[in-house]
Write a protein that holds these residues in place. Structure first.
Motif, PDB file in Angstrom:
ATOM      1  N   ILE A   3      24.745  33.186   0.164  1.00 24.92           N
ATOM      2  CA  ILE A   3      23.741  32.837  -0.840  1.00 24.92           C
ATOM      3  C   ILE A   3      22.598  32.144  -0.104  1.00 24.92           C
ATOM      4  N   LEU A   4      21.401  32.677  -0.290  1.00 27.72           N
ATOM      5  CA  LEU A   4      20.224  32.201   0.433  1.00 27.72           C
ATOM      6  C   LEU A   4      19.426  31.203  -0.390  1.00 27.72           C
ATOM      7  N   PRO A   5      18.742  30.245   0.250  1.00 30.67           N
ATOM      8  CA  PRO A   5      17.842  29.349  -0.478  1.00 30.67           C
ATOM      9  C   PRO A   5      16.670  30.146  -1.039  1.00 30.67           C
ATOM     10  N   ILE A   6      16.284  29.824  -2.265  1.00 30.28           N
ATOM     11  CA  ILE A   6      15.145  30.477  -2.924  1.00 30.28           C
ATOM     12  C   ILE A   6      13.930  29.573  -2.788  1.00 30.28           C
ATOM     13  N   ARG A   7      12.867  30.115  -2.241  1.00 23.62           N
ATOM     14  CA  ARG A   7      11.629  29.360  -2.037  1.00 23.62           C
ATOM     15  C   ARG A   7      10.971  29.068  -3.380  1.00 23.62           C
ATOM     16  N   ILE A   8      10.359  27.876  -3.459  1.00 24.67           N
ATOM     17  CA  ILE A   8       9.689  27.427  -4.674  1.00 24.67           C
ATOM     18  C   ILE A   8       8.180  27.551  -4.500  1.00 24.67           C
ATOM     19  N   ASP A  40      22.656  37.154  -8.136  1.00 23.63           N
ATOM     20  CA  ASP A  40      23.759  37.018  -9.087  1.00 23.63           C
ATOM     21  C   ASP A  40      24.152  35.560  -9.290  1.00 23.63           C
ATOM     22  N   ALA A  41      24.106  34.757  -8.225  1.00 26.46           N
ATOM     23  CA  ALA A  41      24.476  33.347  -8.316  1.00 26.46           C
ATOM     24  C   ALA A  41      23.425  32.529  -9.048  1.00 26.46           C
ATOM     25  N   ALA A  42      22.185  32.973  -9.057  1.00 27.24           N
ATOM     26  CA  ALA A  42      21.073  32.162  -9.592  1.00 27.24           C
ATOM     27  C   ALA A  42      21.224  31.781 -11.075  1.00 27.24           C
ATOM     28  N   PRO A  43      21.545  32.567 -12.039  1.00 29.95           N
ATOM     29  CA  PRO A  43      21.549  34.009 -12.077  1.00 29.95           C
ATOM     30  C   PRO A  43      20.153  34.541 -12.396  1.00 29.95           C
ATOM     31  N   GLY A  44      19.876  35.745 -11.906  1.00 27.79           N
ATOM     32  CA  GLY A  44      18.588  36.368 -12.156  1.00 27.79           C
ATOM     33  C   GLY A  44      18.754  37.856 -12.355  1.00 27.79           C
ATOM     34  N   VAL A  45      17.647  38.515 -12.694  1.00 26.30           N
ATOM     35  CA  VAL A  45      17.647  39.971 -12.883  1.00 26.30           C
ATOM     36  C   VAL A  45      16.873  40.661 -11.769  1.00 26.30           C
ATOM     37  N   GLY A  46      16.261  39.894 -10.873  1.00 24.69           N
ATOM     38  CA  GLY A  46      15.542  40.458  -9.748  1.00 24.69           C
ATOM     39  C   GLY A  46      15.302  39.386  -8.704  1.00 24.69           C
ATOM     40  N   LEU A  47      15.112  39.813  -7.473  1.00 25.72           N
ATOM     41  CA  LEU A  47      14.843  38.886  -6.383  1.00 25.72           C
ATOM     42  C   LEU A  47      14.125  39.652  -5.281  1.00 25.72           C
ATOM     43  N   ALA A  48      12.979  39.149  -4.856  1.00 29.67           N
ATOM     44  CA  ALA A  48      12.166  39.797  -3.832  1.00 29.67           C
ATOM     45  C   ALA A  48      12.345  39.109  -2.486  1.00 29.67           C
ATOM     46  N   GLY A  49      12.131  39.874  -1.421  1.00 30.44           N
ATOM     47  CA  GLY A  49      12.240  39.351  -0.067  1.00 30.44           C
ATOM     48  C   GLY A  49      11.495  38.040   0.141  1.00 30.44           C
ATOM     49  N   PRO A  50      10.214  37.944  -0.270  1.00 27.52           N
ATOM     50  CA  PRO A  50       9.499  36.685  -0.064  1.00 27.52           C
ATOM     51  C   PRO A  50      10.168  35.473  -0.717  1.00 27.52           C
ATOM     52  N   GLN A  51      10.901  35.694  -1.801  1.00 30.66           N
ATOM     53  CA  GLN A  51      11.555  34.572  -2.477  1.00 30.66           C
ATOM     54  C   GLN A  51      12.656  33.950  -1.630  1.00 30.66           C
ATOM     55  N   VAL A  52      13.179  34.699  -0.665  1.00 27.49           N
ATOM     56  CA  VAL A  52      14.192  34.151   0.236  1.00 27.49           C
ATOM     57  C   VAL A  52      13.621  33.979   1.643  1.00 27.49           C
ATOM     58  N   GLY A  53      12.300  33.929   1.718  1.00 27.23           N
ATOM     59  CA  GLY A  53      11.634  33.625   2.977  1.00 27.23           C
ATOM     60  C   GLY A  53      11.395  34.800   3.897  1.00 27.23           C
ATOM     61  N   TRP A 183      15.522  25.899  -3.354  1.00 23.71           N
ATOM     62  CA  TRP A 183      16.733  25.484  -4.048  1.00 23.71           C
ATOM     63  C   TRP A 183      17.822  26.511  -3.737  1.00 23.71           C
ATOM     64  N   LEU A 184      19.076  26.074  -3.830  1.00 26.87           N
ATOM     65  CA  LEU A 184      20.212  26.921  -3.487  1.00 26.87           C
ATOM     66  C   LEU A 184      21.054  27.169  -4.744  1.00 26.87           C
ATOM     67  N   PRO A 185      21.070  28.421  -5.230  1.00 24.55           N
ATOM     68  CA  PRO A 185      21.883  28.736  -6.418  1.00 24.55           C
ATOM     69  C   PRO A 185      23.338  28.332  -6.213  1.00 24.55           C
ATOM     70  N   GLY A 186      23.926  27.780  -7.262  1.00 29.33           N
ATOM     71  CA  GLY A 186      25.311  27.336  -7.200  1.00 29.33           C
ATOM     72  C   GLY A 186      25.470  25.923  -6.687  1.00 29.33           C
ATOM     73  N   THR A 187      24.398  25.369  -6.125  1.00 28.88           N
ATOM     74  CA  THR A 187      24.429  24.005  -5.579  1.00 28.88           C
ATOM     75  C   THR A 187      23.430  23.115  -6.302  1.00 28.88           C
ATOM     76  N   ASP A 188      22.182  23.548  -6.337  1.00 29.43           N
ATOM     77  CA  ASP A 188      21.116  22.767  -6.971  1.00 29.43           C
ATOM     78  C   ASP A 188      20.982  23.128  -8.424  1.00 29.43           C
TER      79      ASP A 188
END
Length: 192
Positions: A3-8, A40-53, A183-188
């Protein structure tokens, strides 16, 4: 998988135009697997490369239309997107229920935003095969939202007054808007 950190909002990778993926190698396959786990952990319906850096033109998506049972779950690599024309916002009121949108890079907030009702996307999957997806409704919204991420646009950048003002007020209150926030889904817990 990881699970990757999601950039804010404010992290530079979110505001730059992403670069083409090109060849699909093991590093891209691993990234996509991690992006599915993160979404899936976030949970979300989409996730783009830039969102994980990762400033590459790819996103994952997963959505089921409750009324029809139709399901979509795939990766879009180097996608191209065409949209049907939308009604001018000045002629129609935004529906705060049916046009509400959120973003994992602006967590805990949701605002109404006018999107095209129909979209056509051409992209490659993880095997490098080209595919075409013609959708409407929420799935069209998801594709537009994720495609925006590839062009350095976050949905709150598109908001109309008074929602734009409110979104940026909340962003300042949370000290977002600069590099290094994630932020890290499942943690934050960043909801609310």
């Amino acid at each position: 998988m990881t699970i990757l950190p999601i950039r804010i909002y404010g992290d530079p990778v979110l505001h730059d135009v992403a670069q083409p993926v090109g060849d699909i190698d093991d590093s891209i396959r691993e990234l996509v697997a991690d992006m599915y786990d993160t979404m899936d952990a976030a949970p979300g319906v989409g996730l783009a490369g830039p969102q994980v850096g990762v400033g590459k033109r790819l996103f994952v998506y997963s959505y089921e239309e409750e009324s029809t049972g139709e399901r979509w779950r795939d990766v879009a690599i180097d996608p191209v997107l065409w949209l049907a024309p939308t009604e001018p916002e000045s002629l129609l009121e935004l529906d705060e229920d049916s046009e509400i949108e959120g973003c994992l890079s602006f967590p805990g907030e949701r605002y109404p935003l006018r999107r095209s009702e129909q979209a056509l996307m051409r992209a490659r999957n993880l095997e490098g095969e080209e595919y075409e997806l013609r959708v409407s409704g929420w799935m069209a919204r998801i594709l537009q939202h994720e495609f925006d991420h590839l062009n350095g646009v976050i949905y709150c950048d598109r908001l109309e007054h008074p929602w734009h003002k409110d979104a940026f007020k909340r962003m300042r209150k949370r000290s977002w808007g600069g590099p290094g926030k994630s932020w890290l889904p499942g943690t934050d817990n960043l909801e609310g």
